[in-house]
Motif scaffolding. Structure first.
Motif, PDB file in Angstrom:
ATOM      1  N   LEU A   2       0.824  -1.194   0.000  1.00 44.42           N
ATOM      2  CA  LEU A   2       0.000   0.000   0.000  1.00 44.42           C
ATOM      3  C   LEU A   2       0.867   1.256   0.000  1.00 44.42           C
ATOM      4  O   LEU A   2       1.879   1.315   0.696  1.00 44.42           O
ATOM      5  CB  LEU A   2      -0.910   0.011   1.229  1.00 44.42           C
ATOM      6  N   LYS A   3       0.439   2.252  -0.758  1.00 43.42           N
ATOM      7  CA  LYS A   3       1.139   3.525  -0.818  1.00 43.42           C
ATOM      8  C   LYS A   3       0.346   4.575  -0.050  1.00 43.42           C
ATOM      9  O   LYS A   3      -0.887   4.622  -0.131  1.00 43.42           O
ATOM     10  CB  LYS A   3       1.330   3.962  -2.269  1.00 43.42           C
ATOM     11  N   LEU A   4       1.079   5.427   0.650  1.00 41.83           N
ATOM     12  CA  LEU A   4       0.419   6.457   1.432  1.00 41.83           C
ATOM     13  C   LEU A   4      -0.391   7.412   0.569  1.00 41.83           C
ATOM     14  O   LEU A   4      -1.467   7.863   0.971  1.00 41.83           O
ATOM     15  CB  LEU A   4       1.451   7.251   2.240  1.00 41.83           C
ATOM     16  N   ASP A   5       0.107   7.725  -0.638  1.00 39.46           N
ATOM     17  CA  ASP A   5      -0.647   8.665  -1.464  1.00 39.46           C
ATOM     18  C   ASP A   5      -1.978   8.066  -1.905  1.00 39.46           C
ATOM     19  O   ASP A   5      -2.975   8.760  -2.065  1.00 39.46           O
ATOM     20  CB  ASP A   5       0.177   9.155  -2.660  1.00 39.46           C
ATOM     21  N   GLY A   6      -2.009   6.743  -2.088  1.00 41.77           N
ATOM     22  CA  GLY A   6      -3.265   6.093  -2.433  1.00 41.77           C
ATOM     23  C   GLY A   6      -4.258   6.124  -1.278  1.00 41.77           C
ATOM     24  O   GLY A   6      -5.462   6.359  -1.474  1.00 41.77           O
ATOM     25  N   ILE A   7      -3.760   5.886  -0.065  1.00 41.62           N
ATOM     26  CA  ILE A   7      -4.630   5.938   1.116  1.00 41.62           C
ATOM     27  C   ILE A   7      -5.169   7.353   1.306  1.00 41.62           C
ATOM     28  O   ILE A   7      -6.360   7.552   1.565  1.00 41.62           O
ATOM     29  CB  ILE A   7      -3.852   5.477   2.365  1.00 41.62           C
ATOM     30  N   ALA A   8      -4.285   8.350   1.171  1.00 44.22           N
ATOM     31  CA  ALA A   8      -4.711   9.739   1.323  1.00 44.22           C
ATOM     32  C   ALA A   8      -5.730  10.125   0.254  1.00 44.22           C
ATOM     33  O   ALA A   8      -6.682  10.874   0.519  1.00 44.22           O
ATOM     34  CB  ALA A   8      -3.500  10.671   1.260  1.00 44.22           C
ATOM     35  N   THR A   9      -5.553   9.613  -0.945  1.00 43.68           N
ATOM     36  CA  THR A   9      -6.495   9.908  -2.025  1.00 43.68           C
ATOM     37  C   THR A   9      -7.860   9.309  -1.731  1.00 43.68           C
ATOM     38  O   THR A   9      -8.894   9.950  -1.945  1.00 43.68           O
ATOM     39  CB  THR A   9      -5.957   9.364  -3.359  1.00 43.68           C
ATOM     40  N   PHE A  10      -7.878   8.076  -1.237  1.00 44.99           N
ATOM     41  CA  PHE A  10      -9.154   7.454  -0.883  1.00 44.99           C
ATOM     42  C   PHE A  10      -9.879   8.257   0.190  1.00 44.99           C
ATOM     43  O   PHE A  10     -11.088   8.502   0.097  1.00 44.99           O
ATOM     44  CB  PHE A  10      -8.915   6.015  -0.407  1.00 44.99           C
ATOM     45  N   VAL A  11      -9.160   8.704   1.216  1.00 38.79           N
ATOM     46  CA  VAL A  11      -9.773   9.518   2.259  1.00 38.79           C
ATOM     47  C   VAL A  11     -10.319  10.812   1.672  1.00 38.79           C
ATOM     48  O   VAL A  11     -11.435  11.245   2.004  1.00 38.79           O
ATOM     49  CB  VAL A  11      -8.758   9.812   3.382  1.00 38.79           C
ATOM     50  N   ALA A  12      -9.559  11.435   0.781  1.00 41.35           N
ATOM     51  CA  ALA A  12     -10.006  12.687   0.153  1.00 41.35           C
ATOM     52  C   ALA A  12     -11.271  12.466  -0.672  1.00 41.35           C
ATOM     53  O   ALA A  12     -12.186  13.292  -0.660  1.00 41.35           O
ATOM     54  CB  ALA A  12      -8.894  13.252  -0.723  1.00 41.35           C
ATOM     55  N   ILE A  13     -11.349  11.355  -1.392  1.00 43.09           N
ATOM     56  CA  ILE A  13     -12.544  11.057  -2.194  1.00 43.09           C
ATOM     57  C   ILE A  13     -13.747  10.840  -1.286  1.00 43.09           C
ATOM     58  O   ILE A  13     -14.847  11.347  -1.540  1.00 43.09           O
ATOM     59  CB  ILE A  13     -12.301   9.817  -3.075  1.00 43.09           C
ATOM     60  N   ALA A  14     -13.545  10.073  -0.210  1.00 43.34           N
ATOM     61  CA  ALA A  14     -14.650   9.802   0.706  1.00 43.34           C
ATOM     62  C   ALA A  14     -15.163  11.085   1.346  1.00 43.34           C
ATOM     63  O   ALA A  14     -16.372  11.275   1.519  1.00 43.34           O
ATOM     64  CB  ALA A  14     -14.200   8.820   1.786  1.00 43.34           C
ATOM     65  N   GLU A  15     -14.255  11.992   1.704  1.00 40.47           N
ATOM     66  CA  GLU A  15     -14.663  13.253   2.332  1.00 40.47           C
ATOM     67  C   GLU A  15     -15.300  14.198   1.323  1.00 40.47           C
ATOM     68  O   GLU A  15     -16.258  14.908   1.641  1.00 40.47           O
ATOM     69  CB  GLU A  15     -13.465  13.925   2.988  1.00 40.47           C
ATOM     70  N   LEU A  66     -12.122   2.958   5.776  1.00 43.15           N
ATOM     71  CA  LEU A  66     -12.025   4.418   5.881  1.00 43.15           C
ATOM     72  C   LEU A  66     -11.580   4.863   7.267  1.00 43.15           C
ATOM     73  O   LEU A  66     -10.771   5.791   7.382  1.00 43.15           O
ATOM     74  CB  LEU A  66     -13.366   5.064   5.525  1.00 43.15           C
ATOM     75  N   GLU A  67     -12.083   4.247   8.311  1.00 43.67           N
ATOM     76  CA  GLU A  67     -11.730   4.680   9.668  1.00 43.67           C
ATOM     77  C   GLU A  67     -10.230   4.597   9.897  1.00 43.67           C
ATOM     78  O   GLU A  67      -9.609   5.548  10.387  1.00 43.67           O
ATOM     79  CB  GLU A  67     -12.465   3.817  10.699  1.00 43.67           C
ATOM     80  N   ARG A  68      -9.634   3.456   9.514  1.00 41.51           N
ATOM     81  CA  ARG A  68      -8.186   3.319   9.720  1.00 41.51           C
ATOM     82  C   ARG A  68      -7.409   4.177   8.738  1.00 41.51           C
ATOM     83  O   ARG A  68      -6.358   4.730   9.089  1.00 41.51           O
ATOM     84  CB  ARG A  68      -7.796   1.857   9.581  1.00 41.51           C
ATOM     85  N   ALA A  69      -7.905   4.303   7.516  1.00 36.75           N
ATOM     86  CA  ALA A  69      -7.219   5.133   6.528  1.00 36.75           C
ATOM     87  C   ALA A  69      -7.173   6.588   6.974  1.00 36.75           C
ATOM     88  O   ALA A  69      -6.151   7.274   6.812  1.00 36.75           O
ATOM     89  CB  ALA A  69      -7.920   5.018   5.174  1.00 36.75           C
ATOM     90  N   THR A  70      -8.272   7.049   7.553  1.00 34.02           N
ATOM     91  CA  THR A  70      -8.311   8.422   8.056  1.00 34.02           C
ATOM     92  C   THR A  70      -7.306   8.611   9.185  1.00 34.02           C
ATOM     93  O   THR A  70      -6.595   9.623   9.243  1.00 34.02           O
ATOM     94  CB  THR A  70      -9.727   8.767   8.545  1.00 34.02           C
ATOM     95  N   ARG A  71      -7.252   7.632  10.088  1.00 29.83           N
ATOM     96  CA  ARG A  71      -6.308   7.716  11.204  1.00 29.83           C
ATOM     97  C   ARG A  71      -4.863   7.697  10.709  1.00 29.83           C
ATOM     98  O   ARG A  71      -4.018   8.464  11.189  1.00 29.83           O
ATOM     99  CB  ARG A  71      -6.554   6.558  12.177  1.00 29.83           C
ATOM    100  N   ILE A  72      -4.573   6.839   9.726  1.00 33.19           N
ATOM    101  CA  ILE A  72      -3.218   6.776   9.169  1.00 33.19           C
ATOM    102  C   ILE A  72      -2.842   8.107   8.533  1.00 33.19           C
ATOM    103  O   ILE A  72      -1.745   8.650   8.755  1.00 33.19           O
ATOM    104  CB  ILE A  72      -3.116   5.635   8.135  1.00 33.19           C
ATOM    105  N   THR A  73      -3.746   8.647   7.734  1.00 31.63           N
ATOM    106  CA  THR A  73      -3.480   9.912   7.042  1.00 31.63           C
ATOM    107  C   THR A  73      -3.238  11.038   8.043  1.00 31.63           C
ATOM    108  O   THR A  73      -2.307  11.840   7.899  1.00 31.63           O
ATOM    109  CB  THR A  73      -4.666  10.271   6.131  1.00 31.63           C
TER     110      THR A  73
END
Length: 306
Positions: A2-15, A66-73
């Motif tokens: 997993l890449k951090l930019d991908g996780i951050a992008t997913f969080v941004a899309i969800a928000e 999403l919950e963990r992705a948000t916390r990681i970001t």
């Protein structure tokens, strides 16, 4: 992997609720956002979002991730900001919620110089008269006006806030000026709906009293309450940061009923147990200095009603 930019992008899309808005917020092209999301889903082996022509919705896997992705970001952002602070700089994202009227009239002018002095801070300021929850809604802090009572939050007082009963001189000439709490019952009231039924609360010798006048207007915005009072619709209980200029200019008169409304404050609150960042502490110090003691909006001499 997993890449951090991908996780951050997913969080941004969800928000954001859409690829286009997420791309705008991240200052990337929509194609890059889409590619990052697709790569993240491949690496996870799961579909995170349902895509339709009209909107995006989280799948069950997406909601769980999403919950963990948000916390990681957030933790990565905070770690980056901490490193900047070690170098003596204030940097990184800062998300604040504040009421609409106070934000427009007083918060904005106070924070613009602060942001100019610290250009690496990325402030997101959400103006909303709803009572949002700092922890649940992922805010670093919420700026509020009212009594300090929520034990789940750590509150930093920024300034006191005095509320007064006001009405247009024309209204008082037609209906008379009440001189006691009992006489308020015969008048039309302009109420702030986000406070519920206990909008007009006063401190008396026998304790707190809640007064209900006849409702002429119920609205969730201080600007409209002030304007309704100016239009002669009734009596409003308004903070001086909203009505001070009109009182000082004689366009609104202060109604003295012999007791004072309950004490209230402008305060910045953050979730208990979360270490406030240096930039949040610096913002609080900046706001205290900008508002002053007593706050500048309370230095006008009010015109008393007759």
């Amino acid at each position: 992997m997993l890449k951090l930019d991908g996780i951050a992008t997913f969080v941004a899309i969800a928000e954001a609720g859409s690829l286009s808005e997420a791309a705008r917020r991240q200052r990337l092209s929509k194609s890059v956002i889409s590619d990052r999301l697709a790569e993240l889903e491949r690496n996870l082996g799961a579909t995170l979002l349902h895509r339709s022509a009209r909107r995006l919705t989280l799948t069950e896997d997406g909601t769980a991730f999403l919950e963990r992705a948000t916390r990681i970001t957030r933790e990565v952002e905070e770690a980056t900001a901490d490193m900047a602070e070690r170098r003596g700089a204030l940097a990184g994202p800062l998300r604040i919620s504040a009421p609409v009227t106070f934000g427009r009239m007083h918060l904005g002018p106070a924070i613009y110089p602060f942001l100019a002095r610290h250009p690496e801070i990325e402030l997101t300021l959400d103006l909303d008269d709803r009572r949002v929850e700092a922890g649940a809604d992922s805010y670093d802090a919420v700026l509020r006006h009212g009594p300090i009572a929520d034990s789940r939050l750590v509150a930093w007082t920024l300034a006191r806030s005095r509320r007064v009963l006001v009405a247009a001189p024309e209204y008082l000439a037609r209906h008379g000026s009440p001189a006691s709490l009992a006489e308020l019952d015969g008048h039309a009231g302009i109420f702030y709906t986000n406070r519920g039924a206990a909008d007009w609360r006063f401190s008396a010798q026998q304790g707190a009293l809640s007064i209900r006048a006849r409702s002429a207007l119920r609205v969730n915005n201080g600007d409209m309450m002030r304007d309704a009072a100016l239009a002669g619709l009734g009596i409003a209980l308004l903070p001086l940061f909203v009505a001070g200029a009109e009182i000082g200019g004689g366009r609104l008169g202060v109604v003295d009923v012999g007791v004072q409304p309950e004490a209230e404050f402008i305060y910045l609150a953050h979730p208990e147990g979360r270490r406030p960042s240096a930039k949040l502490r610096a913002l609080a110090d900046c706001l205290r200095q900008a508002f002053g003691e007593p706050p500048y909006w309370e230095r006008l001499e009010p015109h008393r009603s007759v």
